[in-house]
Design an enzyme around this catalytic site. Structure first.
Site, PDB file in Angstrom:
ATOM      1  N   LYS A  46       0.875  -1.174   0.000  1.00 21.69           N
ATOM      2  CA  LYS A  46       0.000   0.000   0.000  1.00 21.69           C
ATOM      3  C   LYS A  46       0.920   1.233   0.000  1.00 21.69           C
ATOM      4  O   LYS A  46       1.983   1.219   0.652  1.00 21.69           O
ATOM      5  CB  LYS A  46      -0.875  -0.049   1.264  1.00 21.69           C
ATOM      6  CG  LYS A  46      -1.745   1.147   1.494  1.00 21.69           C
ATOM      7  CD  LYS A  46      -2.996   1.148   0.657  1.00 21.69           C
ATOM      8  CE  LYS A  46      -3.706   2.498   0.790  1.00 21.69           C
ATOM      9  NZ  LYS A  46      -4.656   2.751  -0.299  1.00 21.69           N
ATOM     10  N   ASN A  88     -13.561   3.327  -5.177  1.00 27.78           N
ATOM     11  CA  ASN A  88     -12.916   3.702  -3.909  1.00 27.78           C
ATOM     12  C   ASN A  88     -12.474   5.145  -3.923  1.00 27.78           C
ATOM     13  O   ASN A  88     -12.232   5.744  -4.978  1.00 27.78           O
ATOM     14  CB  ASN A  88     -11.722   2.776  -3.620  1.00 27.78           C
ATOM     15  CG  ASN A  88     -10.435   3.300  -4.224  1.00 27.78           C
ATOM     16  OD1 ASN A  88      -9.725   4.079  -3.603  1.00 27.78           O
ATOM     17  ND2 ASN A  88     -10.130   2.888  -5.445  1.00 27.78           N
ATOM     18  N   ASN A 151       3.996   6.025  -7.008  1.00 24.59           N
ATOM     19  CA  ASN A 151       2.568   6.273  -7.192  1.00 24.59           C
ATOM     20  C   ASN A 151       2.403   7.645  -7.850  1.00 24.59           C
ATOM     21  O   ASN A 151       2.421   8.679  -7.180  1.00 24.59           O
ATOM     22  CB  ASN A 151       1.843   6.194  -5.845  1.00 24.59           C
ATOM     23  CG  ASN A 151       0.345   6.393  -6.002  1.00 24.59           C
ATOM     24  OD1 ASN A 151      -0.114   6.966  -6.975  1.00 24.59           O
ATOM     25  ND2 ASN A 151      -0.417   5.934  -5.013  1.00 24.59           N
ATOM     26  N   SER A 153      -0.293   8.192  -9.730  1.00 22.07           N
ATOM     27  CA  SER A 153      -1.572   7.834 -10.329  1.00 22.07           C
ATOM     28  C   SER A 153      -2.771   7.830  -9.397  1.00 22.07           C
ATOM     29  O   SER A 153      -3.884   7.553  -9.857  1.00 22.07           O
ATOM     30  CB  SER A 153      -1.435   6.440 -10.957  1.00 22.07           C
ATOM     31  OG  SER A 153      -0.766   5.542 -10.081  1.00 22.07           O
ATOM     32  N   CYS A 154      -2.595   8.126  -8.109  1.00 25.13           N
ATOM     33  CA  CYS A 154      -3.750   8.113  -7.206  1.00 25.13           C
ATOM     34  C   CYS A 154      -4.752   9.173  -7.686  1.00 25.13           C
ATOM     35  O   CYS A 154      -4.398  10.348  -7.829  1.00 25.13           O
ATOM     36  CB  CYS A 154      -3.297   8.416  -5.777  1.00 25.13           C
ATOM     37  SG  CYS A 154      -4.663   8.392  -4.628  1.00 25.13           S
ATOM     38  N   LYS A 191       4.087   3.964 -11.759  1.00 27.06           N
ATOM     39  CA  LYS A 191       2.666   3.596 -11.933  1.00 27.06           C
ATOM     40  C   LYS A 191       1.906   4.801 -12.451  1.00 27.06           C
ATOM     41  O   LYS A 191       1.744   5.810 -11.756  1.00 27.06           O
ATOM     42  CB  LYS A 191       2.072   3.094 -10.617  1.00 27.06           C
ATOM     43  CG  LYS A 191       0.646   2.559 -10.769  1.00 27.06           C
ATOM     44  CD  LYS A 191       0.196   1.828  -9.524  1.00 27.06           C
ATOM     45  CE  LYS A 191      -1.227   1.315  -9.630  1.00 27.06           C
ATOM     46  NZ  LYS A 191      -1.673   0.654  -8.392  1.00 27.06           N
ATOM     47  N   ASN A 218      -3.765   2.345 -12.794  1.00 22.44           N
ATOM     48  CA  ASN A 218      -4.433   2.637 -11.541  1.00 22.44           C
ATOM     49  C   ASN A 218      -5.932   2.728 -11.859  1.00 22.44           C
ATOM     50  O   ASN A 218      -6.347   2.518 -13.003  1.00 22.44           O
ATOM     51  CB  ASN A 218      -3.905   3.942 -10.927  1.00 22.44           C
ATOM     52  CG  ASN A 218      -4.111   3.990  -9.418  1.00 22.44           C
ATOM     53  OD1 ASN A 218      -5.182   3.652  -8.927  1.00 22.44           O
ATOM     54  ND2 ASN A 218      -3.095   4.390  -8.694  1.00 22.44           N
ATOM     55  N   THR A 219      -6.742   3.040 -10.877  1.00 25.85           N
ATOM     56  CA  THR A 219      -8.184   3.118 -11.102  1.00 25.85           C
ATOM     57  C   THR A 219      -8.540   4.288 -12.020  1.00 25.85           C
ATOM     58  O   THR A 219      -7.801   5.265 -12.117  1.00 25.85           O
ATOM     59  CB  THR A 219      -8.902   3.296  -9.755  1.00 25.85           C
ATOM     60  OG1 THR A 219      -8.242   4.341  -9.040  1.00 25.85           O
ATOM     61  CG2 THR A 219      -8.852   2.020  -8.948  1.00 25.85           C
TER      62      THR A 219
HETATM   63  C1  LIG Z   1      -9.487   0.548  -2.053  1.00 27.65           C
HETATM   64  C2  LIG Z   1      -8.357   0.733  -3.025  1.00 27.65           C
HETATM   65  C3  LIG Z   1      -7.203   1.362  -2.596  1.00 27.65           C
HETATM   66  C4  LIG Z   1      -6.132   1.559  -3.473  1.00 27.65           C
HETATM   67  N1  LIG Z   1      -4.976   2.151  -3.027  1.00 27.65           N
HETATM   68  C5  LIG Z   1      -3.918   2.301  -3.862  1.00 27.65           C
HETATM   69  C6  LIG Z   1      -2.688   2.842  -3.385  1.00 27.65           C
HETATM   70  O1  LIG Z   1      -2.526   3.168  -2.208  1.00 27.65           O
HETATM   71  N2  LIG Z   1      -1.672   2.980  -4.285  1.00 27.65           N
HETATM   72  C7  LIG Z   1      -1.796   2.612  -5.596  1.00 27.65           C
HETATM   73  O2  LIG Z   1      -0.835   2.744  -6.360  1.00 27.65           O
HETATM   74  N3  LIG Z   1      -2.960   2.072  -6.066  1.00 27.65           N
HETATM   75  C8  LIG Z   1      -4.005   1.909  -5.228  1.00 27.65           C
HETATM   76  N4  LIG Z   1      -5.160   1.316  -5.682  1.00 27.65           N
HETATM   77  C9  LIG Z   1      -5.252   0.906  -7.101  1.00 27.65           C
HETATM   78  C10 LIG Z   1      -4.942  -0.586  -7.300  1.00 27.65           C
HETATM   79  O3  LIG Z   1      -3.595  -0.872  -6.960  1.00 27.65           O
HETATM   80  C11 LIG Z   1      -5.169  -1.007  -8.760  1.00 27.65           C
HETATM   81  O4  LIG Z   1      -4.329  -0.246  -9.598  1.00 27.65           O
HETATM   82  C12 LIG Z   1      -6.626  -0.827  -9.205  1.00 27.65           C
HETATM   83  O5  LIG Z   1      -7.536  -1.196  -8.182  1.00 27.65           O
HETATM   84  C13 LIG Z   1      -6.949  -1.622 -10.472  1.00 27.65           C
HETATM   85  O6  LIG Z   1      -6.784  -3.000 -10.261  1.00 27.65           O
HETATM   86  P1  LIG Z   1      -8.042  -4.015 -10.027  1.00 27.65           P
HETATM   87  O7  LIG Z   1      -8.923  -3.894 -11.222  1.00 27.65           O
HETATM   88  O8  LIG Z   1      -7.415  -5.369  -9.850  1.00 27.65           O
HETATM   89  O9  LIG Z   1      -8.731  -3.540  -8.781  1.00 27.65           O
HETATM   90  C14 LIG Z   1      -6.236   1.116  -4.819  1.00 27.65           C
HETATM   91  C15 LIG Z   1      -7.424   0.469  -5.238  1.00 27.65           C
HETATM   92  C16 LIG Z   1      -8.466   0.281  -4.364  1.00 27.65           C
HETATM   93  C17 LIG Z   1      -9.723  -0.430  -4.841  1.00 27.65           C
END
Ligand SMILES: Cc1cc2nc3c(=O)[nH]c(=O)nc-3n(C[C@H](O)[C@H](O)[C@H](O)COP(=O)(O)O)c2cc1C
Length: 367
Positions: A46, A88, A151, A153-154, A191, A218-219
């Site tokens: 994380k 999220n 990171n 990309s947040c 990322k 990332n999302t």
């Molecule tokens: C609740 C949550 C918290 C996340 N926190 C981070 C984070 O702290 N750092 C990061 O680089 N990506 C974070 N992500 C993104 C995930 O690492 C990932 O890139 C994204 O969820 C897409 O993958 P998935 O389709 O398997 O969920 C987070 C995603 C979720 C759902």
């Protein structure tokens, strides 16, 4: 260790190419230990920062579900539904570097053959803040982390010089990447955010600055849906919402399109694919486009928090597929379909002469 699944990515030896992504599954020492015991080849922690963060006063993640016989999408739990996506607005780790430091060392000592990648984030508005990136990177590598993921990309940052706001600015992301590369003795992965017009531009900025790999996606920036009965967003605090991030099955095709652009532009570079992976067929998409590892978040969150069944499906699916096809390593199929993604004009039509690329037939422009 199955020799079939082992792979080298950015110089690191992975027992399999499957990692838990930076997210709740990797938010604690106990989760990461459980993940390694369950069989994940690596984890990205994380995201770790220097300063404490305060999350919203309510749930940080929910799941949007679809029904088989109706167009209704909702976060309400109901039987017979299928997962559409996760949503999220969680910030980075609420534990700071000081909390993480001894734990990173303990995790690495307990699992020396597993790959431990530290995700880090800081601001980038001044020289002092660029030094924060360096402090984070040095501290994590000194504890034995095998790599650093930046990171960039947040999607829910207020500051213009943090998270995806860095990832949208090719110059700034180069500066941050260069600052970390100055001190890094381990590979540095960048990322990127999918939320840009042409992700090849940002990928180029990261590679020119020395990034050893790109991680994507990332999302995707998104809103929760409105409940038609209450006229409230299904996720809100005091009726208010701010854009959050979409993950899970819904983003798989979107993330693949971004990945295809990058792997074609930089066929010799390393890519770690993320977005909607839950089993080997979904992961295979990323490998066939040229990725050397893949990462999982949403599917693992829904499977005992760290995905013990997901990793079993991934490794057994990869083993079966490789045995069936006579492949002896990931390199036998990595990038196999990369060049099958082409311009629209390169797709065959019933009558090739009838297509003019959107221009008038007598046209002013060559097709
Ligand atoms: C609740 C949550 C918290 C996340 N926190 C981070 C984070 O702290 N750092 C990061 O680089 N990506 C974070 N992500 C993104 C995930 O690492 C990932 O890139 C994204 O969820 C897409 O993958 P998935 O389709 O398997 O969920 C987070 C995603 C979720 C759902």
């Amino acid at each position: 260790m199955s020799k079939l699944l082992a792979t080298t990515f950015t110089g690191l030896r992975f027992e399999n190419p499957f990692l838990l992504a930076s997210a709740p599954p990797t938010e604690s020492e106990s989760n990461i230990m459980r993940a390694f015991d369950a069989g994940w080849g690596g984890v990205v922690t994380k995201t770790i920062g220097l300063h404490p963060v305060a999350n919203v006063a309510g749930p940080k993640t929910k799941f949007l579900r679809a029904e088989p016989d109706s167009p209704h999408l909702s976060m309400q739990k109901r039987p017979g539904t299928a997962l559409h996506s996760s949503w999220n607005w969680e910030l980075i780790s609420d534990k700071t570097l000081d909390w993480w430091i001894p734990r990173l060392g303990r995790i690495k000592n307990a699992h020396p053959s597993k790959m431990l990648i530290a995700s880090i984030m800081a601001g980038s508005g001044s020289d002092e803040e660029l030094r924060h990136w360096q402090t984070l990177a040095k501290a994590c590598q000194d504890e034995g982390c095998d790599g650093i993921e930046l990171n960039l990309s947040c999607p829910h940052m207020d500051r213009k010089d943090m998270g995806s706001n860095i990832g949208k600015d090719p110059e700034l992301l180069s500066v941050v990447t260069m600052a970390v590369k100055e001190v890094a003795r381990v590979p540095v992965w960048a990322k990127l955010t999918p939320s840009t017009t042409d992700i090849v531009v940002e990928a180029k900025g990261a590679f020119l600055a020395g990034a050893n790999a790109i991680t994507s996606s990332n999302t995707f920036p998104s809103l929760p849906l409105v409940d038609p009965n209450t006229l409230e967003f299904e996720m809100n605090v005091d009726g208010l919402v701010s854009p959050g991030g979409l993950g899970g099955p819904a983003i798989l095709p979107l993330s693949l399109a971004k990945m295809a652009q990058m792997t074609q532009a930089f066929p010799d570079k390393a890519f770690s694919g993320i977005g909607g992976i839950a089993d080997f067929p979904t992961a295979l998409n990323y490998f066939l486009l040229g990725c050397g590892t893949v990462q999982v978040c949403t599917a693992a969150m829904l499977d005992s928090a760290v995905g013990p069944n997901v990793i079993k499906r991934l490794t057994s699916g990869m083993t079966e597929t490789m045995e069936k096809r006579g492949w002896t390593s990931l390199d036998d199929f990595r990038g196999l379909l990369r060049n099958r993604v082409v311009a629209h004009s390169a797709i065959r039509r019933p009558d090739a002469g009838a297509y003019h690329g959107g221009y008038e037939a007598e046209g002013y422009a060559a097709t």
